[in-house]
Design a protein around this motif. Structure first.
Motif, short mmCIF file in Angstrom:
data_model
loop_
_atom_site.label_atom_id
_atom_site.label_comp_id
_atom_site.label_asym_id
_atom_site.label_seq_id
_atom_site.Cartn_x
_atom_site.Cartn_y
_atom_site.Cartn_z
N HIS A 127 0.85 -1.18 0.00
CA HIS A 127 0.00 0.00 0.00
C HIS A 127 0.89 1.24 0.00
CE1 HIS A 127 -2.26 -3.33 1.84
NE2 HIS A 127 -3.33 -2.78 1.27
N SER A 128 0.34 2.33 -0.48
CA SER A 128 1.13 3.56 -0.52
C SER A 128 1.64 3.89 0.88
CB SER A 128 0.26 4.71 -1.06
OG SER A 128 1.05 5.84 -1.34
N GLY A 129 2.94 4.16 0.95
CA GLY A 129 3.59 4.44 2.21
C GLY A 129 4.34 3.25 2.79
N ASP A 130 4.08 2.04 2.28
CA ASP A 130 4.77 0.85 2.78
C ASP A 130 6.23 0.83 2.37
OD1 ASP A 130 2.44 -0.07 3.91
OD2 ASP A 130 2.05 -1.60 2.37
N ASP A 131 7.08 0.37 3.26
CA ASP A 131 8.51 0.17 3.03
C ASP A 131 8.75 -1.34 3.05
OD1 ASP A 131 11.31 -0.08 3.28
OD2 ASP A 131 11.47 1.83 4.34
N ARG A 132 9.07 -1.92 1.87
CA ARG A 132 9.10 -3.37 1.77
C ARG A 132 10.34 -3.86 1.01
NH1 ARG A 132 6.03 -2.56 5.14
NH2 ARG A 132 3.83 -3.19 5.34
N TRP A 133 10.69 -5.12 1.28
CA TRP A 133 11.80 -5.81 0.61
C TRP A 133 11.25 -7.03 -0.11
CZ3 TRP A 133 17.00 -4.28 0.80
CH2 TRP A 133 17.26 -3.18 1.62
N GLU A 134 11.78 -7.30 -1.31
CA GLU A 134 11.36 -8.44 -2.13
C GLU A 134 12.61 -9.17 -2.62
OE1 GLU A 134 7.57 -6.39 -4.40
OE2 GLU A 134 9.59 -6.03 -5.18
N ALA A 135 12.49 -10.47 -2.78
CA ALA A 135 13.57 -11.25 -3.36
C ALA A 135 12.97 -12.38 -4.18
CB ALA A 135 14.49 -11.81 -2.28
N TRP A 136 13.66 -12.75 -5.24
CA TRP A 136 13.29 -13.92 -6.04
C TRP A 136 14.50 -14.32 -6.88
CZ3 TRP A 136 11.95 -8.96 -7.31
CH2 TRP A 136 12.31 -8.51 -8.58
N GLN A 166 -3.93 3.51 -8.16
CA GLN A 166 -3.80 2.28 -7.38
C GLN A 166 -3.66 2.59 -5.89
OE1 GLN A 166 -0.32 0.82 -9.49
NE2 GLN A 166 -1.54 -0.68 -10.61
N THR A 167 -4.31 1.79 -5.08
CA THR A 167 -4.18 1.91 -3.63
C THR A 167 -3.51 0.69 -3.01
OG1 THR A 167 -6.40 0.96 -3.29
CG2 THR A 167 -6.23 3.37 -3.50
N GLU A 168 -3.44 -0.43 -3.74
CA GLU A 168 -2.78 -1.62 -3.25
C GLU A 168 -2.24 -2.43 -4.42
OE1 GLU A 168 -5.85 -3.51 -0.98
OE2 GLU A 168 -6.76 -4.44 -2.75
N LEU A 169 -1.15 -3.14 -4.18
CA LEU A 169 -0.51 -3.94 -5.23
C LEU A 169 -0.26 -5.35 -4.72
CD1 LEU A 169 2.23 -1.48 -6.61
CD2 LEU A 169 -0.10 -1.84 -7.46
N GLU A 170 -0.16 -6.27 -5.68
CA GLU A 170 0.20 -7.66 -5.42
C GLU A 170 1.59 -7.93 -5.98
OE1 GLU A 170 -2.90 -9.75 -7.45
OE2 GLU A 170 -4.46 -8.55 -6.47
N PHE A 171 2.25 -8.93 -5.45
CA PHE A 171 3.56 -9.37 -5.94
C PHE A 171 3.33 -10.44 -7.00
CE2 PHE A 171 7.05 -12.43 -5.84
CZ PHE A 171 8.17 -11.62 -5.91
N TYR A 172 3.91 -10.25 -8.17
CA TYR A 172 3.74 -11.17 -9.30
C TYR A 172 5.09 -11.74 -9.73
CZ TYR A 172 -1.05 -9.64 -10.57
OH TYR A 172 -2.39 -9.39 -10.60
#
Length: 216
Positions: free
Chosen positions: A48-57, A176-182
């Motif tokens: 969501h807007s404002g989130d601080d996130r880490w992703e790995a793949w 957009q207000t929310e996103l999914e990881f694809y």
């Protein structure tokens, strides 16, 4: 798994299993949701807007992957994106295979707001697992708060648009207000009769330590 993998498949990056996307040129509507071939795995809404996130793949492109001959310059192949409703246009940040260049490339592309520019491009690595680590602050406005940092096989990326390793950028569409990881194998129709690509070790977290993979 190693026991039932097709010929030429890599051993899993970690654990017992990896995912193979075998995408035919006929994998289009009504089989899928678009007129272009795709296969994908996606999460529930995580960002969501404002989130601080880490992703790995991790992604594996076979050395013997098909070549794209006589493809238009704008042909695309997206292998990771964060995306969501109302699904209007290209992702704000997407990771792509550029298969219509010589040599082929990895790239990070931005969407309509940035005229589909490529702040990062590097030679495509095939025949081995490639680890992506991405740090994002999500923002659906151009307020200077959104950012992207990324590492490939542990090395930080330098973005050409700023000659920096931290790219200030809008990371969500304003709609957009929310996103999914694809994880996705989504490409233009007509590029290949089929294409195989492998994925493993997908992770999302709130800290780098929670998602970072051990070196290969």
């Amino acid at each position: 798994s190693t026991a039932n993998a097709p010929a030429g498949a890599p051993a899993p990056r970690g654990g017992k299993y990896a995912a193979l996307f075998h995408v035919l040129d006929t994998d289009v509507a009504p089989c899928t949701s678009t007129d272009n071939p795709r296969a994908e795995l996606d999460s529930p809404p995580l960002f969501h807007s404002g989130d601080d996130r880490w992703e790995a793949w991790s992604v594996y492109v076979p050395t013997s992957h098909p070549t794209c001959t006589n493809c238009p310059a704008a042909s695309f192949f997206c292998f990771q994106e964060d995306y969501g409703s109302p699904f209007d246009g290209s992702p704000s940040i997407g990771w792509f295979l550029d298969l219509n260049t010589t040599p082929n490339k990895f790239s990070m592309d931005r969407g309509d707001q940035y005229n589909h520019d490529q702040p990062w491009v590097s030679n495509l690595v095939t025949g081995q697992w490639v680890d992506f680590l991405v740090h994002k602050v999500f923002s659906n406005t151009n307020d200077g708060k959104g950012l992207v940092e990324a590492w490939v096989n542990g090395a930080p990326l330098t973005f050409s648009s700023c000659n920096c390793t931290t790219l200030s950028t809008q990371t969500m569409h304003s709609t957009q207000t929310e996103l999914e990881f694809y994880l996705t194998a989504y490409r233009d129709v007509g590029m290949f009769s089929s294409f195989d690509i492998y994925y493993d070790e997908a992770r999302v977290g709130t800290t780098r330590a929670s998602v970072e993979l051990p070196p290969q």
